[in-house]
Design a protein around this motif. Structure first.
Motif, PDB file in Angstrom:
ATOM      1  N   GLY A 191       0.739  -1.233   0.000  1.00 60.19           N
ATOM      2  CA  GLY A 191       0.000   0.000   0.000  1.00 60.19           C
ATOM      3  C   GLY A 191       0.773   1.290   0.000  1.00 60.19           C
ATOM      4  N   LEU A 192       2.075   1.260   0.000  1.00 60.13           N
ATOM      5  CA  LEU A 192       2.818   2.518  -0.003  1.00 60.13           C
ATOM      6  C   LEU A 192       3.115   2.974  -1.426  1.00 60.13           C
ATOM      7  N   MET A 193       3.169   4.280  -1.607  1.00 61.10           N
ATOM      8  CA  MET A 193       3.582   4.810  -2.899  1.00 61.10           C
ATOM      9  C   MET A 193       4.957   4.287  -3.288  1.00 61.10           C
ATOM     10  N   ALA A 194       5.818   4.070  -2.292  1.00 62.05           N
ATOM     11  CA  ALA A 194       7.177   3.607  -2.577  1.00 62.05           C
ATOM     12  C   ALA A 194       7.205   2.248  -3.258  1.00 62.05           C
ATOM     13  N   HIS A 195       6.105   1.483  -3.156  1.00 61.99           N
ATOM     14  CA  HIS A 195       6.082   0.181  -3.821  1.00 61.99           C
ATOM     15  C   HIS A 195       6.168   0.315  -5.339  1.00 61.99           C
ATOM     16  N   PHE A 196       5.692   1.443  -5.874  1.00 58.68           N
ATOM     17  CA  PHE A 196       5.785   1.634  -7.319  1.00 58.68           C
ATOM     18  C   PHE A 196       7.233   1.708  -7.783  1.00 58.68           C
ATOM     19  N   ASN A 197       8.120   2.052  -6.881  1.00 58.80           N
ATOM     20  CA  ASN A 197       9.534   2.165  -7.250  1.00 58.80           C
ATOM     21  C   ASN A 197      10.262   0.830  -7.173  1.00 58.80           C
ATOM     22  N   LEU A 198       9.557  -0.224  -6.749  1.00 63.14           N
ATOM     23  CA  LEU A 198      10.172  -1.551  -6.653  1.00 63.14           C
ATOM     24  C   LEU A 198       9.919  -2.413  -7.883  1.00 63.14           C
ATOM     25  N   VAL A 199       8.902  -2.062  -8.656  1.00 63.53           N
ATOM     26  CA  VAL A 199       8.420  -2.960  -9.703  1.00 63.53           C
ATOM     27  C   VAL A 199       9.484  -3.220 -10.761  1.00 63.53           C
ATOM     28  N   GLU A 200      10.038  -2.162 -11.323  1.00 65.09           N
ATOM     29  CA  GLU A 200      11.013  -2.321 -12.412  1.00 65.09           C
ATOM     30  C   GLU A 200      12.263  -3.039 -11.916  1.00 65.09           C
ATOM     31  N   ALA A 201      12.710  -2.699 -10.708  1.00 60.72           N
ATOM     32  CA  ALA A 201      13.895  -3.362 -10.157  1.00 60.72           C
ATOM     33  C   ALA A 201      13.646  -4.854  -9.976  1.00 60.72           C
ATOM     34  N   ASN A 202      12.428  -5.220  -9.558  1.00 58.71           N
ATOM     35  CA  ASN A 202      12.115  -6.636  -9.398  1.00 58.71           C
ATOM     36  C   ASN A 202      12.054  -7.341 -10.742  1.00 58.71           C
TER      37      ASN A 202
ATOM     38  N   PHE B 259       0.901   2.101 -14.138  1.00 56.38           N
ATOM     39  CA  PHE B 259      -0.195   2.914 -14.670  1.00 56.38           C
ATOM     40  C   PHE B 259      -1.542   2.288 -14.325  1.00 56.38           C
ATOM     41  N   VAL B 260      -1.685   0.989 -14.559  1.00 61.53           N
ATOM     42  CA  VAL B 260      -2.977   0.339 -14.310  1.00 61.53           C
ATOM     43  C   VAL B 260      -3.297   0.320 -12.817  1.00 61.53           C
ATOM     44  N   VAL B 261      -2.293   0.058 -11.972  1.00 59.28           N
ATOM     45  CA  VAL B 261      -2.542   0.065 -10.525  1.00 59.28           C
ATOM     46  C   VAL B 261      -2.974   1.455 -10.070  1.00 59.28           C
TER      47      VAL B 261
ATOM     48  N   ILE C  52       7.623   7.364 -11.289  1.00 58.14           N
ATOM     49  CA  ILE C  52       6.236   7.402 -11.763  1.00 58.14           C
ATOM     50  C   ILE C  52       6.084   8.424 -12.890  1.00 58.14           C
ATOM     51  N   GLU C  53       6.741   9.562 -12.755  1.00 58.70           N
ATOM     52  CA  GLU C  53       6.630  10.599 -13.780  1.00 58.70           C
ATOM     53  C   GLU C  53       7.192  10.111 -15.116  1.00 58.70           C
ATOM     54  N   GLN C  54       8.287   9.363 -15.058  1.00 58.03           N
ATOM     55  CA  GLN C  54       8.834   8.811 -16.307  1.00 58.03           C
ATOM     56  C   GLN C  54       7.865   7.819 -16.934  1.00 58.03           C
ATOM     57  N   TYR C  55       7.198   7.032 -16.113  1.00 57.12           N
ATOM     58  CA  TYR C  55       6.211   6.096 -16.631  1.00 57.12           C
ATOM     59  C   TYR C  55       5.042   6.840 -17.280  1.00 57.12           C
ATOM     60  N   LEU C  56       4.558   7.877 -16.617  1.00 59.32           N
ATOM     61  CA  LEU C  56       3.423   8.632 -17.154  1.00 59.32           C
ATOM     62  C   LEU C  56       3.790   9.336 -18.455  1.00 59.32           C
TER      63      LEU C  56
ATOM     64  N   HIS D  59      16.318   4.036 -20.291  1.00 60.33           N
ATOM     65  CA  HIS D  59      16.706   3.087 -19.254  1.00 60.33           C
ATOM     66  C   HIS D  59      17.436   3.739 -18.090  1.00 60.33           C
ATOM     67  N   SER D  60      17.889   4.969 -18.261  1.00 58.58           N
ATOM     68  CA  SER D  60      18.619   5.622 -17.172  1.00 58.58           C
ATOM     69  C   SER D  60      17.759   6.648 -16.445  1.00 58.58           C
ATOM     70  N   LYS D  61      16.473   6.744 -16.824  1.00 56.26           N
ATOM     71  CA  LYS D  61      15.643   7.812 -16.271  1.00 56.26           C
ATOM     72  C   LYS D  61      15.031   7.459 -14.922  1.00 56.26           C
ATOM     73  N   THR D  62      14.617   6.235 -14.727  1.00 58.26           N
ATOM     74  CA  THR D  62      13.933   5.910 -13.483  1.00 58.26           C
ATOM     75  C   THR D  62      14.933   5.692 -12.355  1.00 58.26           C
ATOM     76  N   LYS D  63      14.425   5.804 -11.140  1.00 52.86           N
ATOM     77  CA  LYS D  63      15.251   5.583  -9.954  1.00 52.86           C
ATOM     78  C   LYS D  63      14.727   4.381  -9.181  1.00 52.86           C
ATOM     79  N   THR D  64      14.357   3.356  -9.928  1.00 53.83           N
ATOM     80  CA  THR D  64      13.816   2.144  -9.335  1.00 53.83           C
ATOM     81  C   THR D  64      14.818   1.509  -8.378  1.00 53.83           C
ATOM     82  N   LYS D  65      14.299   0.899  -7.323  1.00 50.20           N
ATOM     83  CA  LYS D  65      15.148   0.325  -6.277  1.00 50.20           C
ATOM     84  C   LYS D  65      14.700  -1.084  -5.936  1.00 50.20           C
TER      85      LYS D  65
END
Length: 708
Positions: free
Chosen positions: A112-123, A438-440, A613-617, A682-688
């Motif tokens: 449920g945290l916004m920070a979870h969106f930053n985990l998706v690409e890294a996973n 985006f869908v979530v 998220i902004e890069q995705y949008l 590929h260098s734009k997001t800060k996924t973790k």
């Protein structure tokens, strides 16, 4: 792929004889499950993705690429981590239909945290790297929707040949050998054989060839009288495709039904946006998407059921394959848009209603149960209907629709869920993560703003066909619901309420963050959880966080009916382009991306997650606007501009090799394709790979879904 029961598969004759037994007990199991869990409340938002991959082997000397039939071997190695530490793994791996396919998911759901969106690409990157470590130097794992030369001569490694005249062959295909079907579980060949036998003939998948200046007609293997058709004749041509799917947990059954309905009209829109499969059996076709291919690949309807012969041995005329778009809405708001006659089993419907199931849900289940079971295991024939659900899942999991309504499993902590199934797999982890996030986010906006996307089923069906046309993302228009005054007022009111409460918390599920001022303050250390906070991202009925505690999850009374009384019904729906749907059209619809951005202003987001998220949008809005092209359009252009292409619609082995090599470079970040992804995506997001310590501390304090 659905339910994977262990055991010994029954023959088609044995399975057919037990069809009514499975149907009867499956209905009883659903009724019992429903009454055990219908009042379940308060489940927090959990969500996850499924990405399917193809293993490709390159012969760099001969300039040939083939699918590598290595899935069983790879899965044995990949599953070792899960067996050793089921709760500690970062990824889970499962078989898919093809012997060259694997399916990867996160090790545990995102929460449920916004920070979870930053985990998706890294996973997703981790999953790709995890497989890559097990591959030979000449092999590559690819998230492509379809292998372009699937079914062309010698497309497998090791080489395998079709055996259409072999009576023990499951597929009996002219093009797709049984060796390309995953051998590690009997379900896959059993489904292949039983669908063919129930239908009374091989499946018939027909695609129009893309006619170039030197296209030779008839196409090799074209049916008589249809010279421009690329014919595919096996389940593997459809189920051997890859896709990107998402599953969401709702807070209760009513929210799940509402999400199911509201997302259904968006399925063809997302299918068009993610179009990625224009090449079949080595031919360019007029289709950009896999959907009709898979639909036809598992179409087990007999001639009677398809309306080609008078009803005699069968009960029903059935309009669609068991893999297709949904046929009815589940929420009361959606009922009036069920404008297509629904075929359902009256006996099953009556039993469900007598068992306490409401009309809309009863007709949905009774519609699913017009299908026979096509895969049954001897060990699963006799079950305890009060505890087991395998007979229900047997039918449910072989109705492959754009959306799936999923009851909680028995004796599980998992709640009511919906599965979003239309999206095509994209080349890069960046693209796949962008689509997922985006869908979530869209589900949160729908629930928080009480948006209404309900569209007549007939128009959704029309949109599904439109979405698959060549370059539909840029060239076609889709039926879409206009934004009404109440919708716009509701969104504005929700945003204003959230922004006004400067000391409130804005979270995905009530467990974390935000002051509602739209800041990017990354300091969450001192923030406290609110059980009744503001602008919750679970959207369980309202935007000020106070629900009335009822099972319908409605808000405190304002604008809760999801209707548009200020618009005339016949003016609610207009034909809009993908650009207009995503980016907005003045006085018609504000746009999905602007609605998400408006919503995010009420959420506190840490700086890195905000950047990602902004890069995705931006990616989504540019593709929708036509500034970036779909994977399908890009692949077409690669073929048409290849020096070996002979303007004959044929994707030769060399063209296929070069195309897949280029895709390998893109997914590894070595090849920049501005038309597809823009510069340096590929260098734009800060996924973790992890949530920052301050947020992790908050999760632990609140007992959120993250496990240590």
């Amino acid at each position: 792929m659905g339910l994977l029961s262990e055991g010994s598969p029954l023959s088609w004759e044995e399975t057919k004889a037990l069809a009514d037994h499975v149907r009867e007990h499956g209905v009883n199991q659903f009724i019992n499950l429903y009454h055990r869990l219908k009042d379940r409340q308060g489940d927090i938002l959990k969500w996850g993705d499924e990405v399917e991959y193809i293993i490709v082997k390159f012969d760099d000397e001969q300039k040939v690429a083939r699918v590598a039939l290595r899935a069983q071997d790879l899965l044995a190695q990949l599953n070792e981590k899960e067996l050793a530490d089921p709760k500690g793994v970062k990824s889970l791996w499962r078989p898919e239909y093809g012997a060259y396919m694997i399916e990867g998911t996160p090790g545990k759901p995102f929460g449920g945290l916004m920070a979870h969106f930053n985990l998706v690409e890294a996973n997703m990157r981790y999953r790709r790297e995890e497989v890559t470590e097990l591959l030979a130097k000449d092999e590559c794992v690819m998230s492509i929707t379809n292998f372009p030369r699937l079914g062309a001569p010698n497309f497998t490694y090791p080489l395998a040949q079709p055996r259409p005249e072999d009576p023990i062959s499951a597929a009996r295909s002219l093009y797709f050998p049984d060796e390309a079907i995953f051998p590690g579980h009997p379900r896959f060949k059993t489904l292949t054989r039983n669908i063919r036998k129930r239908r009374g003939e091989k499946v018939s998948i027909k695609l129009k060839v893309f006619k170039d200046t030197k296209t030779k007609l008839p196409v090799e293997g074209a049916p008589p009288g249809e010279p421009d058709v690329v014919l595919l004749d096996a389940m593997g041509f459809g189920m051997g495709c890859c896709c990107l799917q998402l599953t969401f947990q709702a807070c209760n059954i009513t929210e799940a039904r509402r999400l199911y309905d509201q997302l259904a009209p968006l399925c063809p829109i997302m299918l068009a946006l993610t179009a990625a499969s224009p090449i079949y059996r080595g031919y360019l076709t007029e289709s950009d998407c896999r959907w009709n291919v898979i639909s036809s690949s598992v179409d087990c309807r007999t001639e009677e059921e398809r309306g080609l012969a008078p009803l005699d041995k069968q009960k029903f005329r059935i309009a669609k394959s068991r893999y297709d778009s949904i046929d009815s809405y589940l929420s009361p708001e959606g009922a009036k848009y069920n404008d297509v006659p629904l075929t359902y089993d009256e006996k099953v419907y009556k039993r469900l209603v007598e068992g306490g199931i409401d009309h809309l849900l009863a007709q949905h289940v009774a519609h699913l149960f017009i299908r026979d079971t096509v895969s049954l295991f001897s060990e699963k024939v006799h079950q305890n209907d009060n505890e087991d659900t395998d007979h229900f899942e047997n039918i449910q999991s072989t109705n492959w629709q754009t959306m799936r309504f999923k009851p909680p499993p028995p004796n599980s902590s998992i709640g009511w869920r919906v599965e979003f199934r239309p999206c095509e797999a994209q080349i890069s982890d960046f693209e796949n993560a962008a689509i997922v996030c985006f869908v979530v986010l869209l589900t949160r906006v729908i629930l928080s703003y009480q948006l209404n996307f309900l569209t007549p089923i007939s128009k959704v069906d029309e949109n599904m066909q439109t979405a698959q046309k060549r370059d539909a993302c840029r060239k076609e228009k889709f039926w879409f619901r206009k934004s009404s005054k109440t919708t716009e007022q509701r969104a504005a009111k929700a945003q204003a309420q959230a922004q006004a409460k400067t000391n409130g918390k804005a979270t995905l599920n009530g467990n974390g963050l935000a002051n509602g001022n739209g800041s990017e303050n990354g300091d969450q250390e001192e923030q406290q959880p609110l059980t009744n906070g503001t602008a919750k991202m679970n959207g369980h009925g309202n935007t000020n966080g106070t629900t009335n505690g009822t099972t319908n999850g409605t808000n405190d009374g304002a604008d809760s009916d999801h209707t548009d009384t200020d618009d005339e019904e016949n003016e609610l729906f207009q034909l809009l382009s993908i650009n207009e749907i995503f980016n907005g059209k003045p006085n018609v619809f504000p746009g999905l991306v602007p609605l998400i951005r408006s919503y995010l202003q009420s959420m506190e987001v840490d700086t890195d997650t905000h950047c990602t998220i902004e890069q995705y949008l931006r990616f989504i809005e540019k593709r929708a606007a036509g500034e970036l092209i779909t994977t399908a359009t890009w692949m077409r252009e690669q073929v048409l501009s290849h020096p070996d292409y002979k303007q004959d619609s044929v994707v030769s082995e060399r063209i296929n090799y070069d195309l897949l090599k280029r895709i390998q470079g893109i997914q590894e970040g070595k090849q920049v394709e501005p038309a597809l992804l823009g510069q340096g995506y590929h260098s734009k997001t800060k996924t973790k790979d992890f949530i920052p310590p301050a947020l992790q501390k908050q999760l632990a304090k609140n007992g959120c879904c993250e496990e240590k």
